[in-house]
Design an enzyme around this catalytic site. Structure first.
Site, PDB file in Angstrom:
ATOM      1  N   ASN A  32      -7.800 -14.608  10.928  1.00 44.67           N
ATOM      2  CA  ASN A  32      -7.783 -13.485   9.986  1.00 44.67           C
ATOM      3  C   ASN A  32      -8.160 -12.247  10.791  1.00 44.67           C
ATOM      4  O   ASN A  32      -9.319 -12.067  11.158  1.00 44.67           O
ATOM      5  CB  ASN A  32      -8.813 -13.777   8.883  1.00 44.67           C
ATOM      6  N   ARG A  77      -3.605 -15.064   8.228  1.00 45.87           N
ATOM      7  CA  ARG A  77      -3.694 -14.430   6.911  1.00 45.87           C
ATOM      8  C   ARG A  77      -3.087 -13.026   7.018  1.00 45.87           C
ATOM      9  O   ARG A  77      -3.431 -12.246   7.894  1.00 45.87           O
ATOM     10  CB  ARG A  77      -5.154 -14.307   6.502  1.00 45.87           C
ATOM     11  N   HIS A 132      -5.603 -10.508  -2.604  1.00 47.04           N
ATOM     12  CA  HIS A 132      -6.477 -11.677  -2.805  1.00 47.04           C
ATOM     13  C   HIS A 132      -5.722 -12.849  -3.435  1.00 47.04           C
ATOM     14  O   HIS A 132      -6.337 -13.732  -4.039  1.00 47.04           O
ATOM     15  CB  HIS A 132      -7.655 -11.366  -3.760  1.00 47.04           C
ATOM     16  N   HIS A 182     -12.100 -12.151  -8.680  1.00 41.91           N
ATOM     17  CA  HIS A 182     -12.539 -12.191  -7.274  1.00 41.91           C
ATOM     18  C   HIS A 182     -13.343 -10.913  -7.024  1.00 41.91           C
ATOM     19  O   HIS A 182     -12.789  -9.824  -6.923  1.00 41.91           O
ATOM     20  CB  HIS A 182     -11.322 -12.264  -6.332  1.00 41.91           C
ATOM     21  N   LEU A 183     -14.676 -11.071  -6.953  1.00 37.40           N
ATOM     22  CA  LEU A 183     -15.556  -9.907  -6.861  1.00 37.40           C
ATOM     23  C   LEU A 183     -16.340  -9.973  -5.558  1.00 37.40           C
ATOM     24  O   LEU A 183     -17.289 -10.754  -5.425  1.00 37.40           O
ATOM     25  CB  LEU A 183     -16.517  -9.877  -8.060  1.00 37.40           C
ATOM     26  N   GLY A 184     -15.909  -9.184  -4.594  1.00 32.01           N
ATOM     27  CA  GLY A 184     -16.612  -9.120  -3.313  1.00 32.01           C
ATOM     28  C   GLY A 184     -16.691  -7.663  -2.916  1.00 32.01           C
ATOM     29  O   GLY A 184     -16.783  -6.783  -3.773  1.00 32.01           O
ATOM     30  N   ARG A 193     -14.300   1.523  -2.487  1.00 28.39           N
ATOM     31  CA  ARG A 193     -13.003   1.964  -3.031  1.00 28.39           C
ATOM     32  C   ARG A 193     -13.140   2.392  -4.486  1.00 28.39           C
ATOM     33  O   ARG A 193     -13.864   1.753  -5.263  1.00 28.39           O
ATOM     34  CB  ARG A 193     -11.978   0.829  -2.919  1.00 28.39           C
ATOM     35  N   ASP A 196     -23.218  -2.190  -0.668  1.00 31.50           N
ATOM     36  CA  ASP A 196     -23.604  -3.584  -0.864  1.00 31.50           C
ATOM     37  C   ASP A 196     -24.375  -3.745  -2.179  1.00 31.50           C
ATOM     38  O   ASP A 196     -25.392  -3.086  -2.384  1.00 31.50           O
ATOM     39  CB  ASP A 196     -24.472  -4.032   0.327  1.00 31.50           C
ATOM     40  N   ILE A 218     -19.961 -11.297  -4.838  1.00 29.16           N
ATOM     41  CA  ILE A 218     -20.634 -10.833  -6.057  1.00 29.16           C
ATOM     42  C   ILE A 218     -20.416 -11.849  -7.185  1.00 29.16           C
ATOM     43  O   ILE A 218     -21.364 -12.252  -7.866  1.00 29.16           O
ATOM     44  CB  ILE A 218     -20.109  -9.439  -6.468  1.00 29.16           C
ATOM     45  N   GLY A 219     -19.173 -12.254  -7.370  1.00 33.08           N
ATOM     46  CA  GLY A 219     -18.853 -13.187  -8.451  1.00 33.08           C
ATOM     47  C   GLY A 219     -19.654 -14.479  -8.364  1.00 33.08           C
ATOM     48  O   GLY A 219     -20.051 -15.048  -9.378  1.00 33.08           O
ATOM     49  N   GLU A 220     -19.921 -14.922  -7.120  1.00 33.26           N
ATOM     50  CA  GLU A 220     -20.641 -16.183  -6.942  1.00 33.26           C
ATOM     51  C   GLU A 220     -22.156 -16.011  -7.016  1.00 33.26           C
ATOM     52  O   GLU A 220     -22.878 -16.982  -7.232  1.00 33.26           O
ATOM     53  CB  GLU A 220     -20.270 -16.799  -5.573  1.00 33.26           C
ATOM     54  N   ASN A 221     -22.623 -14.764  -6.790  1.00 37.69           N
ATOM     55  CA  ASN A 221     -24.078 -14.575  -6.606  1.00 37.69           C
ATOM     56  C   ASN A 221     -24.775 -13.640  -7.586  1.00 37.69           C
ATOM     57  O   ASN A 221     -25.951 -13.374  -7.425  1.00 37.69           O
ATOM     58  CB  ASN A 221     -24.341 -14.028  -5.195  1.00 37.69           C
ATOM     59  N   GLU A 228     -10.433 -19.326   0.963  1.00 36.61           N
ATOM     60  CA  GLU A 228      -9.102 -18.842   1.324  1.00 36.61           C
ATOM     61  C   GLU A 228      -8.581 -19.531   2.583  1.00 36.61           C
ATOM     62  O   GLU A 228      -7.388 -19.821   2.687  1.00 36.61           O
ATOM     63  CB  GLU A 228      -9.155 -17.320   1.536  1.00 36.61           C
TER      64      GLU A 228
END
Ligand code: AMP
Length: 398
Positions: A7, A90, A179, A207-209, A240, A282, A331-334, A383
């Site tokens: 990647n 990727r 994504h 998908h939140l990162g 962004r 962050d 973010i989505g995971e944590n 991924e």
């Protein structure tokens, strides 16, 4: 079969060597600051770690360093580069040119490079990585897997912008999404956990990162997604802006005498959570600042959650319902509070989560209760494994 997943970013190169018999990672690592110095971190599956500054003037030198580490005595996991069966790359933007993964040849690499015109942050670097691998690995099969492929099933009513049609015809300006590999991986997992055919489910994947996107999946296909022509679209991210009124940009450009490139830079690198909070891009730093009373950090947090909720709401309407919602990405995971906020605003659909399960981190878990009207999951994305599986499928047919 051993597959090296690569990647490439403009000054970075991430890699994972995946054993396709069981999906295990033999080694992984990251080369950073390529062209402006150089730093490598390499981790073997048994825990051996190499980390050091090392000058890398281009991606070819980075790839040489990776091969040296993978095959070296001290930190290596293979004895010869020939043990690697294929290399998977990727690629962020495949546009309408590449609806599916492809075996790479010189013409296709050049085409991927040319698509850098609409993905300048990503595609030029991906092509550099491919050329570097070609030099290091000769004729070994190389496959490109595109972030945009999964979104190619969107109907025109979802992907067209209401601009003069000629811009689509002349320049293919339309929504492509991003994504895609993650949305596909996570929605596949949802179907497995639901024990149902994906075709029988209405799924929303979040998908939140640092980059964020939300996708609506119906009948097993992506029908809409929040990212657009470029990964700037959708809702606010680390740096962004996400969607906004284009007139706000032309107004600021005139006031501040800014060029299109300046505006692009501001929207991509200085906006979002960083732009609003003034603290960081962050979420961990912003959360800490908000807890300490920083009002702009709190505003950024409130805006992000509200915008995510609205995209989920849009897609529930677009699919006339939803069976499962899945959160993934850093973010989505944590971030249990964000998930709780979204779910508490969906109680009109009977959504109910178990607050203790919602606190679990870093593993696949259904956080909704058995009575919930919609199933809600946290699913760590992978991924690299999805890219390696696509590559195996293509290479096995050669
Ligand atoms: P990604 O781009 O998927 O690596 O995600 C990066 C984002 O995830 C950053 O905003 C991080 O603050 C956030 N993140 C990562 N780990 C945690 C954590 N343990 N708690 C809260 N946020 C996290």
């Amino acid at each position: 079969m051993l597959i090296l997943v690569v990647n490439t970013g403009s000054s970075s190169l991430k890699y994972q060597l995946i054993n396709m018999e069981d999906g295990s990672v033999s080694a992984k690592g990251l080369c950073e600051r390529i062209g402006i110095g150089g730093h490598i971190k390499h981790t073997a599956s048994d825990g051996r770690v190499y980390e050091a500054d090392r000058t890398m003037t281009n991606h070819e030198q980075a790839m040489e360093a990776v091969i040296e580490l993978l095959t070296g005595k001290e930190y290596g996991v293979i004895s010869d580069p020939d043990e690697i069966d294929a290399i998977a790359h990727r690629v962020v933007q495949g546009a309408e040119v590449f609806p599916k993964p492809v075996i790479l040849d010189e013409e296709k690499i050049q085409r991927i490079y040319d698509l850098g015109e609409i993905a300048p942050l990503h595609n030029y670097a991906a092509a550099q990585g491919m050329w570097a691998c070609r030099k290091c690995f000769g004729d070994k099969p190389m496959v490109a897997v595109f972030d945009t492929s999964f979104h190619q099933t969107m109907p025109p009513k979802a992907y067209m912008y209401a601009l003069p049609y000629e811009y689509y015809e002349k320049y293919q300006v339309r929504k492509y999404g991003a994504h895609g590999t993650s949305h596909r991986f996570v929605s596949d997992r949802v179907a497995v956990l639901e024990n149902k055919d994906k075709k029988d489910l209405k799924i929303i994947t979040c998908h939140l990162g640092n980059g964020c996107s939300i996708t609506a999946i119906k009948d097993g296909k992506c029908i809409d997604t929040s990212m657009g022509f470029t990964p700037l679209d959708g809702f606010m991210m680390g740096t962004r802006s996400g969607t906004l009124d284009p007139s706000a940009l032309t107004y600021i450009a005139e006031k501040e005498n800014l060029s299109p490139a300046d505006i692009n830079n501001i929207c991509n690198k200085k906006s979002g959570m960083l732009g609003i909070s003034g603290v960081s891009n962050d979420n961990r730093d912003i959360g800490a600042a908000a807890a300490a009373g920083n009002e702009r950090a709190q505003l950024a947090t409130d805006m992000q959650r509200y915008q995510i909720l609205k995209f989920v709401g849009q897609y529930i309407a677009a699919m006339n319902g939803v069976d499962a919602i899945a959160f993934t990405g850093g973010i989505g995971e944590n971030d249990p509070e964000l998930r709780e906020y979204v779910c508490e605003n969906l109680t009109f659909l009977g959504v109910k989560i178990d607050k203790d399960l919602n606190k679990l981190r870093g593993r696949e878990v259904k956080i909704s209760t058995d009575e919930s009207g919609v199933d809600v999951f946290v699913i760590p994305t992978n991924e690299e494994l999805a890219i390696a599986r696509d590559t195996k499928e293509i290479v096995s047919k050669l």
